[in-house]
Motif scaffolding. Structure first.
Motif, PDB file in Angstrom:
ATOM      1  N   ALA A  54      48.239  47.179  43.092  1.00  0.00           N
ATOM      2  CA  ALA A  54      47.950  46.387  41.897  1.00  0.00           C
ATOM      3  C   ALA A  54      46.454  46.122  41.788  1.00  0.00           C
ATOM      4  N   THR A  55      45.943  46.249  40.595  1.00  0.00           N
ATOM      5  CA  THR A  55      44.523  45.990  40.333  1.00  0.00           C
ATOM      6  C   THR A  55      44.421  44.635  39.645  1.00  0.00           C
ATOM      7  N   PRO A  56      43.817  43.638  40.326  1.00  0.00           N
ATOM      8  CA  PRO A  56      43.743  42.305  39.720  1.00  0.00           C
ATOM      9  C   PRO A  56      42.825  42.275  38.497  1.00  0.00           C
ATOM     10  N   ASP A  57      43.226  41.430  37.537  1.00  0.00           N
ATOM     11  CA  ASP A  57      42.419  41.227  36.323  1.00  0.00           C
ATOM     12  C   ASP A  57      42.028  42.536  35.654  1.00  0.00           C
ATOM     13  N   ILE A  58      42.980  43.452  35.552  1.00  0.00           N
ATOM     14  CA  ILE A  58      42.658  44.791  35.049  1.00  0.00           C
ATOM     15  C   ILE A  58      42.159  44.775  33.612  1.00  0.00           C
ATOM     16  N   ARG A  59      42.736  43.929  32.761  1.00  0.00           N
ATOM     17  CA  ARG A  59      42.276  43.885  31.369  1.00  0.00           C
ATOM     18  C   ARG A  59      40.786  43.552  31.310  1.00  0.00           C
ATOM     19  N   GLU A  60      40.391  42.476  31.973  1.00  0.00           N
ATOM     20  CA  GLU A  60      38.984  42.074  31.929  1.00  0.00           C
ATOM     21  C   GLU A  60      38.097  43.109  32.606  1.00  0.00           C
ATOM     22  N   ARG A  61      38.588  43.700  33.661  1.00  0.00           N
ATOM     23  CA  ARG A  61      37.805  44.734  34.350  1.00  0.00           C
ATOM     24  C   ARG A  61      37.533  45.911  33.415  1.00  0.00           C
ATOM     25  N   LEU A  62      38.554  46.338  32.697  1.00  0.00           N
ATOM     26  CA  LEU A  62      38.377  47.446  31.755  1.00  0.00           C
ATOM     27  C   LEU A  62      37.525  47.036  30.556  1.00  0.00           C
ATOM     28  N   PHE A  63      37.738  45.819  30.048  1.00  0.00           N
ATOM     29  CA  PHE A  63      36.926  45.337  28.924  1.00  0.00           C
ATOM     30  C   PHE A  63      35.445  45.272  29.313  1.00  0.00           C
TER      31      PHE A  63
END
Length: 194
Positions: A7-16
């Motif tokens: 699992a990649t934590p905070d993936i949305r913010e990381r990608l944004f």
């Protein structure tokens, strides 16, 4: 790179955040799902695992950044009576120009499916320019009650002018365009300073 199956934590913010860095560094034309995942140092398919395609990703990125600015604008009323009216407004409105605001807006406009997703979300109540405008109106009304904004000022009209100018500058800006923040500061000062 993140290992597969973990699992990649905070993936949305990381990608944004990765997308914003790509746009800031290389311009909106360089933004692809591959450039985003490479910048985020994650698996290539991760973006498509969390979003229904690249247009959905672009739309969600823009909506997320609108929501952040709208939340910041909602906090304006808590600043009534503190600092300067122009300074308080500047802090919120100028945030629209941070994090590649103009480039991201241009990117969304160049992708018809992303534009439609954004329009549909805003019509459905997602926070955007209307929420920011309403918050600015409420703040100006609060400052007017404290005597820091002239009684002759119409808060609704000033809020529309401030947000409309910001929107115009975002939509017409782009690579090589002059920094819109000085213009925005002058507009805010002209509208609210006594």
């Amino acid at each position: 790179m993140s290992p597969r199956g973990v699992a990649t934590p905070d993936i949305r913010e990381r990608l944004f955040s990765a997308a914003e860095r790509v746009v800031e560094r290389d311009g909106p034309g360089a933004l692809t799902s591959r450039s985003v995942t490479a910048e985020a140092d994650c698996a290539k398919g991760l973006l498509h695992a969390h979003f229904a395609g690249f247009d959905a990703f672009v739309a969600e990125l823009c909506l997320d950044r609108f929501a952040r600015t709208a939340a910041r604008a909602q906090a304006l009323s808590g600043l009534a009576g503190e600092g300067t009216v122009a300074g308080n407004l500047d802090a919120v409105v100028l945030a629209l120009f941070d994090s590649s605001g103009a480039a991201l807006s241009g990117l969304a406009l160049s992708r018809a499916a992303a534009t439609q997703r954004i329009r549909t979300a805003l019509e459905g109540g997602a926070p955007g320019f209307t929420a920011i405008q309403e918050a600015v109106t409420g703040y100006l009304e609060d400052e007017q009650k404290l005597g820091r904004v002239a009684e002759t000022v119409d808060p609704d009209t000033v809020a529309l002018a401030v947000v409309g100018t910001a929107h115009h500058l975002l939509m017409t800006g782009g690579p090589g365009a002059p920094d819109p923040r000085p213009v925005m500061r002058r507009v805010v000062a002209a509208l609210v300073e006594r």
